[in-house]
Design an enzyme around this catalytic site. Structure first.
Site, PDB file in Angstrom:
ATOM      1  N   VAL A  41     -91.527 -49.415 -54.038  1.00 32.90           N
ATOM      2  CA  VAL A  41     -92.054 -48.562 -55.080  1.00 32.90           C
ATOM      3  C   VAL A  41     -91.726 -47.162 -55.125  1.00 32.90           C
ATOM      4  O   VAL A  41     -91.413 -46.355 -56.073  1.00 32.90           O
ATOM      5  CB  VAL A  41     -93.635 -48.823 -55.378  1.00 32.90           C
ATOM      6  N   GLU A  42     -91.945 -46.362 -53.952  1.00 30.56           N
ATOM      7  CA  GLU A  42     -91.622 -45.062 -53.551  1.00 30.56           C
ATOM      8  C   GLU A  42     -90.119 -44.839 -53.909  1.00 30.56           C
ATOM      9  O   GLU A  42     -89.770 -43.895 -54.396  1.00 30.56           O
ATOM     10  CB  GLU A  42     -91.805 -44.847 -52.181  1.00 30.56           C
ATOM     11  N   SER A  43     -89.066 -45.284 -52.957  1.00 24.90           N
ATOM     12  CA  SER A  43     -87.688 -45.169 -53.059  1.00 24.90           C
ATOM     13  C   SER A  43     -86.814 -45.934 -53.623  1.00 24.90           C
ATOM     14  O   SER A  43     -85.829 -45.869 -53.762  1.00 24.90           O
ATOM     15  CB  SER A  43     -87.670 -44.646 -51.597  1.00 24.90           C
TER      16      SER A  43
END
Length: 185
Positions: A41-43
């Site tokens: 989800v972050e990257s």
């Protein structure tokens, strides 16, 4: 099944080794290995991932936070891009957030704090007058006490975990083999 599908396919395919390494590190740090899906989800596991806000690497650390958790961030060396070192730093940070915001369903508040910062989550919790509901992410979600990005962030992590636990069910045929090697009790 929509716009994020290519990211999940990449994680289940070419980035599988990084995911497995993250799951192993989280298990070693006595954290649920499924929390490694936060990096999706972050990257989206994109090499060289860098945000407009200056966050970088698979865990999207800002430079100050990265340094606070022991990573070197200079012009010559940026350990935010080192999968092992940044995952260990993320595990320490996530553990601290879980300790700050509680266990059980409050882990979702810790995830929200990873996204928007612990101060913003504390302010959102304080805005809710009901002391029982104030530690409930879904109540804060419905009350719109958290920013829209954060309200989306936690459900995306939950979705990534659900898909990661049973990838074949969601049409990721080769993925079942990739996550089976990382079974952690």
């Amino acid at each position: 099944q929509t716009s994020d599908r290519p990211h999940v396919e990449r994680v289940m395919g070419e980035s599988r080794t990084d995911l497995e390494k993250m799951r192993t590190i989280f298990a070693e740090e006595r954290l649920p290995p499924d929390l490694s899906y936060m990096a999706l989800v972050e990257s989206a596991f994109l090499a060289g991932s860098y945000s407009r806000a200056g966050a970088a690497g698979p865990w999207q650390f800002r430079a100050a936070t990265a340094r606070e958790y022991g990573l070197t961030v200079t012009q010559e060396l940026d350990e935010r891009y080192d999968v092992e070192k940044s995952t260990r730093a993320a595990a320490v940070y996530i553990r601290r957030l879980i300790l700050d915001f509680g266990s059980g369903s409050s882990v979702m508040l810790a995830l929200a704090a990873y996204n928007v910062g612990p101060g913003r989550v504390r302010r959102a919790v304080r805005r809710v007058e009901d002391p029982i509901k104030q530690r409930n992410f879904w109540y804060l979600y419905r009350a719109r006490a958290l920013p829209p990005e954060t309200r989306d962030y936690v459900p995306k992590i939950i979705a990534a975990i659900i898909i990661g636990r049973n990838p074949a069910r969601f049409g990721f045929a080769d993925a079942s083999e990739s996550t089976a090697a990382v079974t952690v009790p």
